[in-house]
Scaffold this active site. Structure first.
Site, PDB file in Angstrom:
ATOM      1  N   ARG A 123       0.820  -1.220   0.000  1.00 58.61           N
ATOM      2  CA  ARG A 123       0.000   0.000   0.000  1.00 58.61           C
ATOM      3  C   ARG A 123       0.852   1.267   0.000  1.00 58.61           C
ATOM      4  O   ARG A 123       0.389   2.347  -0.387  1.00 58.61           O
ATOM      5  CB  ARG A 123      -0.928  -0.016   1.225  1.00 58.61           C
ATOM      6  CG  ARG A 123      -2.047   1.052   1.191  1.00 58.61           C
ATOM      7  CD  ARG A 123      -2.920   0.918   2.413  1.00 58.61           C
ATOM      8  NE  ARG A 123      -4.092   1.797   2.404  1.00 58.61           N
ATOM      9  CZ  ARG A 123      -4.404   2.639   3.393  1.00 58.61           C
ATOM     10  NH1 ARG A 123      -3.636   2.721   4.461  1.00 58.61           N
ATOM     11  NH2 ARG A 123      -5.501   3.386   3.331  1.00 58.61           N
TER      12      ARG A 123
ATOM     13  N   ILE B  61      -8.091   7.198  -0.196  1.00 66.69           N
ATOM     14  CA  ILE B  61      -7.753   5.784  -0.368  1.00 66.69           C
ATOM     15  C   ILE B  61      -8.427   5.053   0.787  1.00 66.69           C
ATOM     16  O   ILE B  61      -8.286   5.445   1.950  1.00 66.69           O
ATOM     17  CB  ILE B  61      -6.216   5.556  -0.376  1.00 66.69           C
ATOM     18  CG1 ILE B  61      -5.905   4.059  -0.516  1.00 66.69           C
ATOM     19  CG2 ILE B  61      -5.528   6.146   0.830  1.00 66.69           C
ATOM     20  CD1 ILE B  61      -4.409   3.765  -0.726  1.00 66.69           C
ATOM     21  N   SER B  62      -9.220   4.045   0.461  1.00 66.76           N
ATOM     22  CA  SER B  62      -9.989   3.331   1.484  1.00 66.76           C
ATOM     23  C   SER B  62      -9.074   2.616   2.468  1.00 66.76           C
ATOM     24  O   SER B  62      -7.938   2.255   2.144  1.00 66.76           O
ATOM     25  CB  SER B  62     -10.917   2.300   0.831  1.00 66.76           C
ATOM     26  OG  SER B  62     -11.874   2.922   0.020  1.00 66.76           O
ATOM     27  N   GLN B  63      -9.589   2.389   3.671  1.00 70.60           N
ATOM     28  CA  GLN B  63      -8.807   1.633   4.644  1.00 70.60           C
ATOM     29  C   GLN B  63      -8.644   0.204   4.153  1.00 70.60           C
ATOM     30  O   GLN B  63      -9.547  -0.350   3.510  1.00 70.60           O
ATOM     31  CB  GLN B  63      -9.454   1.689   6.015  1.00 70.60           C
ATOM     32  CG  GLN B  63     -10.792   1.009   6.138  1.00 70.60           C
ATOM     33  CD  GLN B  63     -11.510   1.434   7.403  1.00 70.60           C
ATOM     34  OE1 GLN B  63     -12.088   2.510   7.477  1.00 70.60           O
ATOM     35  NE2 GLN B  63     -11.465   0.577   8.424  1.00 70.60           N
TER      36      GLN B  63
END
Length: 214
Positions: A35, A61-63
Site C-alpha cells: 500500500r 484511499i480506502s482503509q
C-alpha cells in the site's frame, strides 16, 4: 525484506484477518501489493494503518480492511473481467489485478488516472487498463463484466452498471443518501433477476456524474 518491514507486513495481515478478511486469495493479493506507493506526501508514514487517507482531487484511499472486505465479497475468479468505478489511488485495482484476468478501472479525475497508470507500469501490472471517463455510465464498450466494484456511494445501484453485469455476475458497492448513512451491498445477477445482500455500514465519497475539471 528488513525485519521491521516483515513485522509491519505481518501486523498488516493480522489486522485484516481480525476485521473479517479471511479469503485466502484476497489476503495473498494484499500481501503482494504494497500500500505504501499509493499513499504520498504527509500521510506516507501512515500507509500501513487501517484507516482511510486523503489523496489528490479531494478523494480518499480506502482503509485496507474495507478494500479486503470488498474484494472478498466480489469472489473474483482467475478468468474474470472486472470493472472498477473510481480508480482513486489505484490501490484497489492493483489488489484485484492479482486475482482477475483483466481489470478495467475508470475515474472522472484525469490526474488520478495518470498517476495510477504510472504506478501500474512501475509495478508491472499489465492486466489493468485505467481510463478517464464518467463512471456512472460504466464502460459499455467492454461490457459485460463478470464483476463490478464501485468505490463511491450512490443512492441506488446505477442502472447502466447493473445492465453491464453478466448473468451470474456480482457487483459490490456502497449505497446511501448521505455520507453518514451508507451500506456496503452485494448484488448478484441471476437468470431470474437481481438479489441483494447488505454487508456492513461504510463511508465513501459520493458517486458524481460527469468528468472533473482537475
Amino acid at each position: 525484506m528488513t525485519d521491521s518491514a516483515a513485522e509491519r507486513k505481518m501486523q498488516f495481515l493480522y489486522t485484516l484477518r481480525a476485521r473479517g478478511v479471511t479469503d485466502k486469495a484476497t489476503l495473498t493479493a494484499m500481501e503482494k501489493i504494497d500500500r505504501g506507493p499509493f499513499v504520498r506526501g504527509i500521510f506516507a508514514n501512515r500507509a500501513y494503518e487501517d484507516t482511510p487517507l486523503p489523496i489528490d482531487c479531494g478523494q480518499t484511499i480506502s482503509q485496507p480492511s474495507i478494500v479486503g472486505m470488498m474484494t472478498q465479497a466480489l469472489a473474483v475468479r482467475p478468468r474474470d473481467k472486472v470493472l472498477e468505478i473510481g480508480t482513486g489511488s489505484g490501490y484497489q485495482a492493483a489488489v484485484l489485478s492479482q486475482i482477475a484476468r483483466r481489470v478495467y478501472t475508470v475515474d472522472r479525475h484525469a490526474r488520478l488516472v495518470h498517476e495510477a497508470r504510472k504506478l501500474f507500469d512501475q509495478m508491472n501490472l499489465s492486466n489493468i487498463t485505467a481510463i478517464v471517463a464518467d463512471g456512472s455510465h460504466g464502460l459499455p464498450d467492454q461490457a459485460p463484466f463478470d464483476r463490478i466494484i464501485v468505490t463511491a456511494a450512490a443512492e441506488d445501484p446505477p442502472g447502466p452498471l447493473l445492465a453491464q453485469l453478466k448473468i451470474g455476475g456480482i457487483m459490490v458497492l456502497p449505497v446511501g443518501q448521505s455520507d453518514t448513512v451508507q451500506s456496503l451491498i452485494r448484488v448478484r445477477r441471476s437468470e431470474d433477476g437481481l438479489h441483494y445482500d447488505e454487508l456492513s455500514p461504510v463511508r465513501f465519497v459520493p458517486l458524481v456524474e460527469g468528468l472533473a475539471r482537475d
